[in-house]
Enzyme design. Structure first.
Site, short mmCIF file in Angstrom:
data_model
loop_
_atom_site.label_atom_id
_atom_site.label_comp_id
_atom_site.label_asym_id
_atom_site.label_seq_id
_atom_site.Cartn_x
_atom_site.Cartn_y
_atom_site.Cartn_z
N TYR A 179 -17.74 96.22 11.93
CA TYR A 179 -18.08 97.55 12.42
C TYR A 179 -19.44 98.02 11.92
O TYR A 179 -19.67 99.23 11.81
CB TYR A 179 -16.99 98.55 11.98
CG TYR A 179 -15.74 98.52 12.84
CD1 TYR A 179 -15.80 98.69 14.24
CD2 TYR A 179 -14.48 98.36 12.28
CE1 TYR A 179 -14.65 98.68 15.02
CE2 TYR A 179 -13.32 98.35 13.07
CZ TYR A 179 -13.42 98.51 14.44
OH TYR A 179 -12.28 98.51 15.23
N HIS A 217 -8.37 96.56 19.64
CA HIS A 217 -9.83 96.44 19.70
C HIS A 217 -10.20 95.47 20.81
O HIS A 217 -9.52 94.47 21.02
CB HIS A 217 -10.38 95.90 18.37
CG HIS A 217 -11.81 95.48 18.48
ND1 HIS A 217 -12.87 96.36 18.36
CD2 HIS A 217 -12.38 94.27 18.76
CE1 HIS A 217 -14.01 95.72 18.54
NE2 HIS A 217 -13.74 94.45 18.79
N ARG A 268 -11.70 95.59 28.30
CA ARG A 268 -11.89 97.00 27.93
C ARG A 268 -11.09 97.92 28.87
O ARG A 268 -10.55 98.94 28.44
CB ARG A 268 -13.37 97.38 27.99
CG ARG A 268 -14.25 96.65 27.01
CD ARG A 268 -14.25 97.24 25.64
NE ARG A 268 -14.84 98.56 25.57
CZ ARG A 268 -15.04 99.21 24.43
NH1 ARG A 268 -14.70 98.66 23.27
NH2 ARG A 268 -15.56 100.41 24.43
N LYS A 282 -4.56 96.04 16.20
CA LYS A 282 -4.86 96.64 14.90
C LYS A 282 -3.57 96.79 14.07
O LYS A 282 -2.46 96.64 14.61
CB LYS A 282 -5.55 97.99 15.13
CG LYS A 282 -6.92 97.85 15.81
CD LYS A 282 -7.56 99.21 16.07
CE LYS A 282 -8.96 99.06 16.64
NZ LYS A 282 -9.61 100.39 16.86
N ASN A 294 -5.66 103.78 17.38
CA ASN A 294 -5.68 103.45 18.81
C ASN A 294 -5.26 102.01 19.13
O ASN A 294 -5.58 101.47 20.19
CB ASN A 294 -7.01 103.84 19.45
CG ASN A 294 -8.19 103.07 18.90
OD1 ASN A 294 -8.02 102.20 18.04
ND2 ASN A 294 -9.38 103.36 19.40
N GLU A 334 -18.54 88.70 17.41
CA GLU A 334 -17.22 88.98 16.83
C GLU A 334 -16.37 87.71 16.75
O GLU A 334 -15.68 87.48 15.76
CB GLU A 334 -16.53 90.08 17.65
CG GLU A 334 -17.22 91.43 17.48
CD GLU A 334 -16.68 92.53 18.38
OE1 GLU A 334 -15.72 92.30 19.15
OE2 GLU A 334 -17.23 93.65 18.32
P1 DAT Z 1 -13.94 101.08 20.70
O1 DAT Z 1 -12.89 100.62 19.73
O2 DAT Z 1 -13.33 101.67 21.94
O3 DAT Z 1 -14.97 100.01 21.00
P2 DAT Z 1 -15.97 102.30 19.00
O4 DAT Z 1 -16.56 100.94 18.88
O5 DAT Z 1 -16.88 103.42 19.40
O6 DAT Z 1 -14.73 102.30 20.02
O7 DAT Z 1 -15.29 102.72 17.63
C1 DAT Z 1 -14.55 101.78 16.88
C2 DAT Z 1 -13.30 102.43 16.39
O8 DAT Z 1 -13.62 103.50 15.52
C3 DAT Z 1 -12.42 103.07 17.46
O9 DAT Z 1 -11.57 102.14 18.09
C4 DAT Z 1 -11.65 104.08 16.68
C5 DAT Z 1 -12.65 104.54 15.64
N1 DAT Z 1 -13.32 105.75 16.10
C6 DAT Z 1 -14.25 105.88 17.08
N2 DAT Z 1 -14.63 107.15 17.25
C7 DAT Z 1 -13.91 107.86 16.33
C8 DAT Z 1 -13.84 109.24 15.99
N3 DAT Z 1 -14.58 110.15 16.62
N4 DAT Z 1 -12.98 109.61 15.01
C9 DAT Z 1 -12.21 108.69 14.35
N5 DAT Z 1 -12.24 107.38 14.63
C10 DAT Z 1 -13.08 106.97 15.60
MG MG Z 2 -16.39 99.14 19.80
#
Ligand code: DAT
Ligand code: MG
Length: 151
Positions: free
Chosen positions: A51, A117, A87, A11, A114, A128
């Site tokens: 997303y 991705h 993952r 990212k 974080n 994707e």
């Molecule tokens: P991942 O990236 O582990 O697949 P996800 O698909 O649930 O997680 O969410 C996509 C991204 O959105 C994640 O990397 C960071 C952001 N995100 C997720 N939960 C969040 C939260 N509670 N507050 C802020 N950002 C969040």
């Molecule tokens: Mg995700």
């Protein structure tokens, strides 16, 4: 050998912090094969599609702004069970819940920064990869070290 592909991205925070090499290195050293890579600053429309499952979340708008704030290093990695294992290499979504030794557990604190991705399932990985790469951008080749990684 049954092989699969996953979409991994560094990212904008990971690119800015100089973590591209480190993240590539972890997948390379594990034995996975790099099939595609490019640096791209994704558009708002592109990220909203990427997303789309999260569009009703309160953090959605901030997530799209952050992800479009600079170059992303988009990649396709290939190998046995690479989706699930990818993952595990990344760590938990919330870095503070990630184990040390994972990328997020070693390099991140805030869930909204974080660093990386990774696709969460074989089906979403296919979607994707199709969204981020043209067919001709994804390379098909045999790893020279294949026989030293797989029995
Ligand atoms: P991942 O990236 O582990 O697949 P996800 O698909 O649930 O997680 O969410 C996509 C991204 O959105 C994640 O990397 C960071 C952001 N995100 C997720 N939960 C969040 C939260 N509670 N507050 C802020 N950002 C969040
Ligand atoms: Mg995700």
């Amino acid at each position: 050998m049954t092989s699969e592909q996953t979409f991994i991205a560094v990212k904008p925070d990971g690119v800015q912090r100089g973590l591209v090499g480190e993240i590539i290195s972890r997948f390379e050293k594990r034995g996975f094969k790099l099939a595609a890579i490019k640096l791209i600053t994704p558009s708002k429309e592109h990220l909203e599609k990427h997303y789309e499952d999260l569009s009703d979340k309160p953090f959605f708008k901030g997530l799209i702004t952050y992800m479009g704030s600079g170059p992303v290093c988009a990649m396709v990695w290939e190998g046995r069970e690479v989706v699930k294992t990818g993952r595990m290499i990344l760590g938990a979504t919330n870095p503070l819940a990630s184990q040390p030794g994972t990328i997020r557990g070693d390099y991140a604190i805030d869930v909204g920064r974080n660093v990386c991705h990774g696709s969460d399932a074989v089906e979403s990985a296919k979607k994707e990869i199709d969204l981020w790469f043209k067919k001709e951008e994804v390379q098909s080749y045999t790893q020279a070290q294949h026989g030293w990684i797989y029995e």
